[in-house]
Design a protein around this motif. Structure first.
Motif, PDB file in Angstrom:
ATOM      1  N   LEU A  10      76.980  32.608   0.910  1.00 24.95           N
ATOM      2  CA  LEU A  10      75.873  32.151   1.776  1.00 24.95           C
ATOM      3  C   LEU A  10      76.345  30.688   2.255  1.00 24.95           C
ATOM      4  O   LEU A  10      75.934  30.320   3.545  1.00 24.95           O
ATOM      5  CB  LEU A  10      74.654  31.940   0.874  1.00 24.95           C
ATOM      6  N   ALA A  11      76.743  30.009   1.668  1.00 26.48           N
ATOM      7  CA  ALA A  11      77.206  28.481   1.882  1.00 26.48           C
ATOM      8  C   ALA A  11      78.337  28.595   3.235  1.00 26.48           C
ATOM      9  O   ALA A  11      78.274  27.942   4.234  1.00 26.48           O
ATOM     10  CB  ALA A  11      77.916  27.669   0.831  1.00 26.48           C
ATOM     11  N   MET A  12      79.173  29.633   3.043  1.00 25.48           N
ATOM     12  CA  MET A  12      79.959  29.796   4.118  1.00 25.48           C
ATOM     13  C   MET A  12      79.583  30.276   5.307  1.00 25.48           C
ATOM     14  O   MET A  12      79.706  30.072   6.568  1.00 25.48           O
ATOM     15  CB  MET A  12      81.197  30.780   3.608  1.00 25.48           C
ATOM     16  N   GLY A  13      78.405  31.253   5.120  1.00 23.22           N
ATOM     17  CA  GLY A  13      77.858  31.858   6.068  1.00 23.22           C
ATOM     18  C   GLY A  13      76.934  30.826   7.228  1.00 23.22           C
ATOM     19  O   GLY A  13      77.057  30.718   8.246  1.00 23.22           O
ATOM     20  N   LEU A  14      76.323  29.749   6.164  1.00 25.27           N
ATOM     21  CA  LEU A  14      75.661  28.681   6.926  1.00 25.27           C
ATOM     22  C   LEU A  14      76.404  27.671   7.659  1.00 25.27           C
ATOM     23  O   LEU A  14      76.053  27.299   8.949  1.00 25.27           O
ATOM     24  CB  LEU A  14      74.811  27.713   5.708  1.00 25.27           C
ATOM     25  N   THR A  15      77.913  27.253   7.216  1.00 25.35           N
ATOM     26  CA  THR A  15      78.602  26.463   7.753  1.00 25.35           C
ATOM     27  C   THR A  15      79.259  27.265   9.007  1.00 25.35           C
ATOM     28  O   THR A  15      79.098  26.408  10.171  1.00 25.35           O
ATOM     29  CB  THR A  15      79.881  26.307   6.859  1.00 25.35           C
ATOM     30  N   THR A  16      79.464  28.531   9.121  1.00 25.55           N
ATOM     31  CA  THR A  16      79.864  29.182  10.157  1.00 25.55           C
ATOM     32  C   THR A  16      78.897  29.196  11.308  1.00 25.55           C
ATOM     33  O   THR A  16      79.198  29.075  12.434  1.00 25.55           O
ATOM     34  CB  THR A  16      80.284  30.624   9.915  1.00 25.55           C
ATOM     35  N   ALA A  17      77.734  29.310  10.858  1.00 24.26           N
ATOM     36  CA  ALA A  17      76.445  29.277  11.784  1.00 24.26           C
ATOM     37  C   ALA A  17      76.349  27.859  12.646  1.00 24.26           C
ATOM     38  O   ALA A  17      76.155  27.935  13.846  1.00 24.26           O
ATOM     39  CB  ALA A  17      75.097  29.746  11.134  1.00 24.26           C
ATOM     40  N   VAL A  18      76.400  26.868  11.866  1.00 24.23           N
ATOM     41  CA  VAL A  18      76.362  25.741  12.228  1.00 24.23           C
ATOM     42  C   VAL A  18      77.472  25.228  13.313  1.00 24.23           C
ATOM     43  O   VAL A  18      77.320  24.608  14.411  1.00 24.23           O
ATOM     44  CB  VAL A  18      76.330  24.642  11.084  1.00 24.23           C
ATOM     45  N   LEU A  19      78.756  25.780  13.043  1.00 18.13           N
ATOM     46  CA  LEU A  19      79.722  25.447  13.822  1.00 18.13           C
ATOM     47  C   LEU A  19      79.630  26.322  14.982  1.00 18.13           C
ATOM     48  O   LEU A  19      80.085  25.867  16.161  1.00 18.13           O
ATOM     49  CB  LEU A  19      81.042  25.873  13.272  1.00 18.13           C
ATOM     50  N   ALA A  20      79.132  27.406  15.053  1.00 12.98           N
ATOM     51  CA  ALA A  20      79.084  28.153  16.092  1.00 12.98           C
ATOM     52  C   ALA A  20      77.926  28.025  17.082  1.00 12.98           C
ATOM     53  O   ALA A  20      77.829  28.281  18.446  1.00 12.98           O
ATOM     54  CB  ALA A  20      78.529  29.640  15.839  1.00 12.98           C
ATOM     55  N   ALA A  21      77.227  26.971  16.743  1.00 10.60           N
ATOM     56  CA  ALA A  21      75.876  26.463  17.617  1.00 10.60           C
ATOM     57  C   ALA A  21      76.148  25.297  18.274  1.00 10.60           C
ATOM     58  O   ALA A  21      76.780  24.421  17.966  1.00 10.60           O
ATOM     59  CB  ALA A  21      74.769  26.120  16.658  1.00 10.60           C
ATOM     60  N   GLU A  22      76.090  25.446  19.846  1.00  9.51           N
ATOM     61  CA  GLU A  22      76.367  24.474  20.592  1.00  9.51           C
ATOM     62  C   GLU A  22      75.243  23.168  20.540  1.00  9.51           C
ATOM     63  O   GLU A  22      74.260  23.475  20.199  1.00  9.51           O
ATOM     64  CB  GLU A  22      76.326  24.876  21.836  1.00  9.51           C
ATOM     65  N   VAL A  23      75.779  21.971  20.394  1.00  7.16           N
ATOM     66  CA  VAL A  23      75.075  20.832  20.223  1.00  7.16           C
ATOM     67  C   VAL A  23      74.856  20.141  21.483  1.00  7.16           C
ATOM     68  O   VAL A  23      75.838  19.872  22.204  1.00  7.16           O
ATOM     69  CB  VAL A  23      75.703  19.754  19.134  1.00  7.16           C
ATOM     70  N   SER A  24      73.582  19.798  21.654  1.00  4.68           N
ATOM     71  CA  SER A  24      73.235  19.142  23.076  1.00  4.68           C
ATOM     72  C   SER A  24      72.033  18.240  22.859  1.00  4.68           C
ATOM     73  O   SER A  24      71.192  18.304  22.139  1.00  4.68           O
ATOM     74  CB  SER A  24      72.872  20.068  24.126  1.00  4.68           C
ATOM     75  N   GLY A  25      72.052  17.083  23.864  1.00  7.21           N
ATOM     76  CA  GLY A  25      71.052  16.212  23.633  1.00  7.21           C
ATOM     77  C   GLY A  25      71.418  14.824  24.255  1.00  7.21           C
ATOM     78  O   GLY A  25      72.632  14.697  24.616  1.00  7.21           O
ATOM     79  N   THR A  26      70.722  13.786  24.054  1.00  8.08           N
ATOM     80  CA  THR A  26      71.054  12.673  24.470  1.00  8.08           C
ATOM     81  C   THR A  26      72.050  11.896  23.503  1.00  8.08           C
ATOM     82  O   THR A  26      71.961  12.156  22.317  1.00  8.08           O
ATOM     83  CB  THR A  26      69.884  11.437  24.406  1.00  8.08           C
ATOM     84  N   LEU A  27      73.089  11.214  24.196  1.00  6.52           N
ATOM     85  CA  LEU A  27      74.267  10.847  23.445  1.00  6.52           C
ATOM     86  C   LEU A  27      73.917   9.195  23.040  1.00  6.52           C
ATOM     87  O   LEU A  27      73.676   8.290  23.783  1.00  6.52           O
ATOM     88  CB  LEU A  27      75.446  10.940  24.265  1.00  6.52           C
ATOM     89  N   ARG A  28      74.377   8.890  21.790  1.00  2.00           N
ATOM     90  CA  ARG A  28      74.331   7.641  21.274  1.00  2.00           C
ATOM     91  C   ARG A  28      75.708   7.361  20.703  1.00  2.00           C
ATOM     92  O   ARG A  28      76.137   8.085  19.877  1.00  2.00           O
ATOM     93  CB  ARG A  28      73.123   7.626  20.279  1.00  2.00           C
TER      94      ARG A  28
END
Length: 219
Positions: A10-28
């Motif tokens: 489950l932990a490995m699956g969650l990590t993979t899902a987090v890495l697969a998702a593009e991150v976007s937003g305002t940069l700081r």
């Protein structure tokens, strides 16, 4: 045992899902190679910038806080803009390692090209030629003498002895979150260790410490 294996999967699956998702937003900007994008802490892939407390030496032999300077330059270039990051890994501090783009511009490539960061060849040769061009032109940090950020980190691992004899002021953060700097000779100077991963740092002058938000120790 089955429960432990199920948790691991489950932990490995969650990590993979987090890495697969593009991150976007305002940069700081946090420092030369670390940013927050939409509330997510990002370590920019393929580059290594001077640590915020890292000094440089001019050709005339004068030390100055080039790490702070690099951070400010990166802020001037990218702070507050919309960023899009593609996660590639996760580092030991829990930060997402990602390639980030602002207005279609590769942040890593830009920072190396203008001499604000090195190509981090331990992990990637993507920006190798960009660094070589910046070095030949003496752009940014290439116009000064300094250790590589990786070597600088190694020299200060213990945290109690300054790697640079001209930058011996200890910027400590106490349990209450107060930012306090200790001068050599003060009561708690020798026992104070600097933990960069928790935001603590070395300073080259009291003026630098105060300007960065630290107050003097009372004794």
């Amino acid at each position: 045992m089955l429960r432990l294996c199920s948790w691991f999967v489950l932990a490995m699956g969650l990590t993979t899902a987090v890495l697969a998702a593009e991150v976007s937003g305002t940069l700081r900007v946090i420092d030369g190679d670390t940013v927050d994008v939409g509330g997510t802490r990002i370590r920019i892939f393929g580059i290594d910038a001077p640590e915020r407390d890292q000094p440089c030496t001019t050709l005339s032999g004068q030390n100055w806080g080039c790490g702070d300077w690099v951070t400010q330059q990166v802020r001037d270039l990218f702070e507050g803009q919309a960023a899009r990051c593609t996660p590639l890994d996760q580092d030991r501090y829990g930060r997402i390692v990602a390639s980030c783009f602002v207005a279609g511009e590769d942040m890593g490539k830009t920072l190396v090209s203008v001499g604000l960061a090195y190509a981090y060849r331990r992990y990637s040769y993507d920006y190798d030629l960009d660094e070589k061009a910046a070095f030949v032109a003496a752009r940014g940090i290439h116009g000064f003498a300094l250790d590589s950020p990786a070597r600088y980190r190694l020299t200060r691992i213990r945290g109690r002895v300054a790697s640079d004899p001209d930058c011996r002021i200890k910027g400590n953060i106490n349990a209450a979150g107060d930012r306090i700097y200790h001068m050599p000779g003060q009561a708690f100077y020798d026992r104070t260790g600097i933990r960069p991963e928790q935001g603590e740092r070395w300073f080259c002058s009291e003026a630098q410490a105060r300007a960065s938000g630290w107050r003097p120790a009372r004794r």
